[in-house]
Design a protein around this motif. Sequence first.
Motif, PDB file in Angstrom:
ATOM      1  N   THR A 148       4.696  -9.086  -5.349  1.00 55.97           N
ATOM      2  CA  THR A 148       3.856  -7.898  -5.442  1.00 55.97           C
ATOM      3  C   THR A 148       2.507  -8.261  -4.851  1.00 55.97           C
ATOM      4  O   THR A 148       2.109  -9.432  -4.873  1.00 55.97           O
ATOM      5  N   THR A 149       1.810  -7.286  -4.274  1.00 57.30           N
ATOM      6  CA  THR A 149       0.600  -7.576  -3.515  1.00 57.30           C
ATOM      7  C   THR A 149      -0.654  -7.147  -4.270  1.00 57.30           C
ATOM      8  O   THR A 149      -0.687  -6.091  -4.895  1.00 57.30           O
ATOM      9  N   LEU A 150      -1.681  -7.969  -4.171  1.00 53.47           N
ATOM     10  CA  LEU A 150      -2.969  -7.681  -4.791  1.00 53.47           C
ATOM     11  C   LEU A 150      -4.009  -7.338  -3.740  1.00 53.47           C
ATOM     12  O   LEU A 150      -4.093  -7.999  -2.702  1.00 53.47           O
ATOM     13  N   ALA A 151      -4.812  -6.324  -4.023  1.00 53.36           N
ATOM     14  CA  ALA A 151      -5.993  -6.033  -3.215  1.00 53.36           C
ATOM     15  C   ALA A 151      -7.108  -6.953  -3.693  1.00 53.36           C
ATOM     16  O   ALA A 151      -7.607  -6.821  -4.807  1.00 53.36           O
ATOM     17  N   ARG A 154       0.931   4.566  -7.761  1.00 57.34           N
ATOM     18  CA  ARG A 154      -0.366   3.974  -8.082  1.00 57.34           C
ATOM     19  C   ARG A 154      -1.111   4.819  -9.102  1.00 57.34           C
ATOM     20  O   ARG A 154      -1.129   6.040  -9.024  1.00 57.34           O
ATOM     21  N   GLU A 155      -1.779   4.124  -9.998  1.00 54.00           N
ATOM     22  CA  GLU A 155      -2.595   4.819 -10.992  1.00 54.00           C
ATOM     23  C   GLU A 155      -3.706   5.612 -10.323  1.00 54.00           C
ATOM     24  O   GLU A 155      -4.045   6.724 -10.759  1.00 54.00           O
ATOM     25  N   ARG A 156      -4.254   5.088  -9.234  1.00 50.32           N
ATOM     26  CA  ARG A 156      -5.360   5.786  -8.569  1.00 50.32           C
ATOM     27  C   ARG A 156      -4.910   7.086  -7.921  1.00 50.32           C
ATOM     28  O   ARG A 156      -5.747   7.913  -7.541  1.00 50.32           O
ATOM     29  N   HIS A 157      -3.586   7.270  -7.767  1.00 52.38           N
ATOM     30  CA  HIS A 157      -3.052   8.529  -7.254  1.00 52.38           C
ATOM     31  C   HIS A 157      -2.552   9.442  -8.377  1.00 52.38           C
ATOM     32  O   HIS A 157      -1.916  10.465  -8.115  1.00 52.38           O
ATOM     33  N   GLY A 165      -8.186   2.578   0.072  1.00 53.82           N
ATOM     34  CA  GLY A 165      -7.002   1.735   0.042  1.00 53.82           C
ATOM     35  C   GLY A 165      -6.052   1.913   1.199  1.00 53.82           C
ATOM     36  O   GLY A 165      -4.855   1.659   1.072  1.00 53.82           O
ATOM     37  N   GLY A 166      -6.563   2.348   2.351  1.00 53.23           N
ATOM     38  CA  GLY A 166      -5.702   2.507   3.514  1.00 53.23           C
ATOM     39  C   GLY A 166      -4.939   3.807   3.560  1.00 53.23           C
ATOM     40  O   GLY A 166      -4.055   3.989   4.418  1.00 53.23           O
ATOM     41  N   ASP A 167      -5.251   4.756   2.661  1.00 53.71           N
ATOM     42  CA  ASP A 167      -4.565   6.048   2.687  1.00 53.71           C
ATOM     43  C   ASP A 167      -4.839   6.759   4.007  1.00 53.71           C
ATOM     44  O   ASP A 167      -5.858   6.531   4.665  1.00 53.71           O
ATOM     45  N   LYS A 168      -3.945   7.641   4.383  1.00 53.35           N
ATOM     46  CA  LYS A 168      -3.996   8.299   5.696  1.00 53.35           C
ATOM     47  C   LYS A 168      -5.297   9.072   5.895  1.00 53.35           C
ATOM     48  O   LYS A 168      -5.731   9.832   5.037  1.00 53.35           O
ATOM     49  N   GLU A 169      -5.926   8.850   7.050  1.00 51.33           N
ATOM     50  CA  GLU A 169      -7.124   9.582   7.456  1.00 51.33           C
ATOM     51  C   GLU A 169      -6.859  10.292   8.774  1.00 51.33           C
ATOM     52  O   GLU A 169      -6.025   9.841   9.576  1.00 51.33           O
ATOM     53  N   ASN A 170      -7.561  11.366   9.010  1.00 55.29           N
ATOM     54  CA  ASN A 170      -7.451  12.096  10.277  1.00 55.29           C
ATOM     55  C   ASN A 170      -8.449  11.550  11.287  1.00 55.29           C
ATOM     56  O   ASN A 170      -9.582  11.216  10.944  1.00 55.29           O
ATOM     57  N   ARG A 171      -8.008  11.486  12.534  1.00 59.45           N
ATOM     58  CA  ARG A 171      -8.882  11.019  13.613  1.00 59.45           C
ATOM     59  C   ARG A 171     -10.043  11.987  13.797  1.00 59.45           C
ATOM     60  O   ARG A 171      -9.846  13.200  13.821  1.00 59.45           O
ATOM     61  N   ASN A 199      -3.243  -3.073  -8.193  1.00 59.85           N
ATOM     62  CA  ASN A 199      -4.443  -3.381  -8.978  1.00 59.85           C
ATOM     63  C   ASN A 199      -5.657  -2.565  -8.557  1.00 59.85           C
ATOM     64  O   ASN A 199      -6.650  -2.496  -9.290  1.00 59.85           O
ATOM     65  N   LEU A 200      -5.606  -1.939  -7.386  1.00 64.47           N
ATOM     66  CA  LEU A 200      -6.770  -1.227  -6.861  1.00 64.47           C
ATOM     67  C   LEU A 200      -7.062   0.007  -7.708  1.00 64.47           C
ATOM     68  O   LEU A 200      -6.226   0.898  -7.851  1.00 64.47           O
ATOM     69  N   ARG A 201      -8.275   0.045  -8.286  1.00 64.46           N
ATOM     70  CA  ARG A 201      -8.721   1.139  -9.159  1.00 64.46           C
ATOM     71  C   ARG A 201      -7.804   1.314 -10.373  1.00 64.46           C
ATOM     72  O   ARG A 201      -7.719   2.393 -10.951  1.00 64.46           O
ATOM     73  N   SER A 202      -7.113   0.268 -10.758  1.00 60.94           N
ATOM     74  CA  SER A 202      -6.188   0.356 -11.881  1.00 60.94           C
ATOM     75  C   SER A 202      -6.870  -0.075 -13.165  1.00 60.94           C
ATOM     76  O   SER A 202      -7.659  -1.027 -13.179  1.00 60.94           O
ATOM     77  N   THR A 203      -6.560   0.620 -14.273  1.00 59.90           N
ATOM     78  CA  THR A 203      -7.107   0.247 -15.577  1.00 59.90           C
ATOM     79  C   THR A 203      -6.024  -0.030 -16.602  1.00 59.90           C
ATOM     80  O   THR A 203      -6.294  -0.636 -17.631  1.00 59.90           O
TER      81      THR A 203
END
Length: 442
Positions: free
Chosen positions: A189-192, A116-119, A387-393, A159-163
């Motif tokens: 392919t999936t779109l947000a 992903r571009e956002r990464h 975008g659903g990236d891993k978070e800590n509890r 597409n999320l945060r993609s330019t």
Amino acid sequence: MKNIFTICFCFIALMGCKNGNSKQNTTKLELNTLKSKVAKVTIKNTEGKYQLLVNNEPFYIKGAGLEFGNIPALAKHNGNSFRTWRTDNGEQSGKEVLDEAHKYGLMVTMGIEVARERHGFDYNDEAAVKEQKERIRKEVLEFKDHPSLLIWAIGNELNLRSTNPRVWDAVNDISKMIHDIDPNHPTTTTLAGMSQQDIEYIKERCKNIDILSIQLYGSIVKLPKFLKDFGWTGPYMVTEWGATGHWEVPKTSWDIPIEENSSVKAANYLKRHQIAIESDTTQCLGSYVFLWGQKQERTPTWYGVFLEDGKETESVDVMHYIWSKKWPENRTPQIKSFTLNNKTAYQSVILKPNKDAKATIDIVDFENNTINYSWEVLRESTDLKDGGDKENRPESIDVQLTKNQNREINFKLSEKGNYRLFVYADDGYNHAATANIPFKVE
């Protein structure tokens, strides 16, 4: 008070459309006879009406997004497919996932990890794009002949945060490569979300994909309008839908999103499926509800239809109904009300340090089962990702319990800060209702 304080198949998964004719359905037993046979998956277009076919038999997707979730339960509740986000989830190989799907008569939309571009990935870097494509080629070659493979999903929400629109050139090239080495399975392919610009990019730069996949939450009720307004007339799937997103809900006066309780969520699942998915018998090939499992995203309960201990929430009942056209024999408890100091979550509850706070929940159960209540206070999460990236509890907090009477507790907190009070109502049959109220101590 502890961190959590507690009171007190021989099954055939129908894999076709709603038509009961045996020729219209692929059953679990039939799939198990295909151990050495590749599933030939095609899309039939009859004057603009699309239908997915598996080995020439109609297949309407009754699915769930499932990374580490309960595959046997999906079959038990009459789902017929699940999607992944990558070929290797870190706990199971792609082959292990596909083999387990096959064991339970399920088909898999297999996700392919695409940067992903956002990464930080640069789609102008031709060498990196080529290296990614070669890595994907090996993955496709490894799994393309598995009998439970349904569709290849190239990337997730690129597409999320993609330019840089060249991401869609890369997706198109990957799709061409897949079709060259695997003629038996379509690509998507999936779109947000969904926008006019996204659809134009797909039409102009990504013509080789066979199916568009769309991911919407609270706004999914607008999907029929989006399709018309943005001019998408081809086949599509809804590959993520479910609870109202944390970006879509009301907030407290201190800007904290308010999570809907499990009964409100369940009602919304049913309504959204009826309005946005089952109503389209022309272009929609089916859907994958999110999430057939549990994850931490803003809270540990927001998006999963299961709790951390594996108990089913009321949304599982709804999916059983959607997939089976009947309710399960034993239903999950329903929440009628939940208050903290006689206020709901929408009234921005503020407490004083070291002063008693009273929480009360009102539960009903269809079978009048004995309900066990558990309560927990968590700090408000500060590990907020995109975008659903891993978070800590977030941290579970010790509180002073001053009253403990089934549906009602009193407690005190001394430290100022932002918290959530969670309640879990368990019926003893692996079902539980849950709700939480964000509150501030100041």
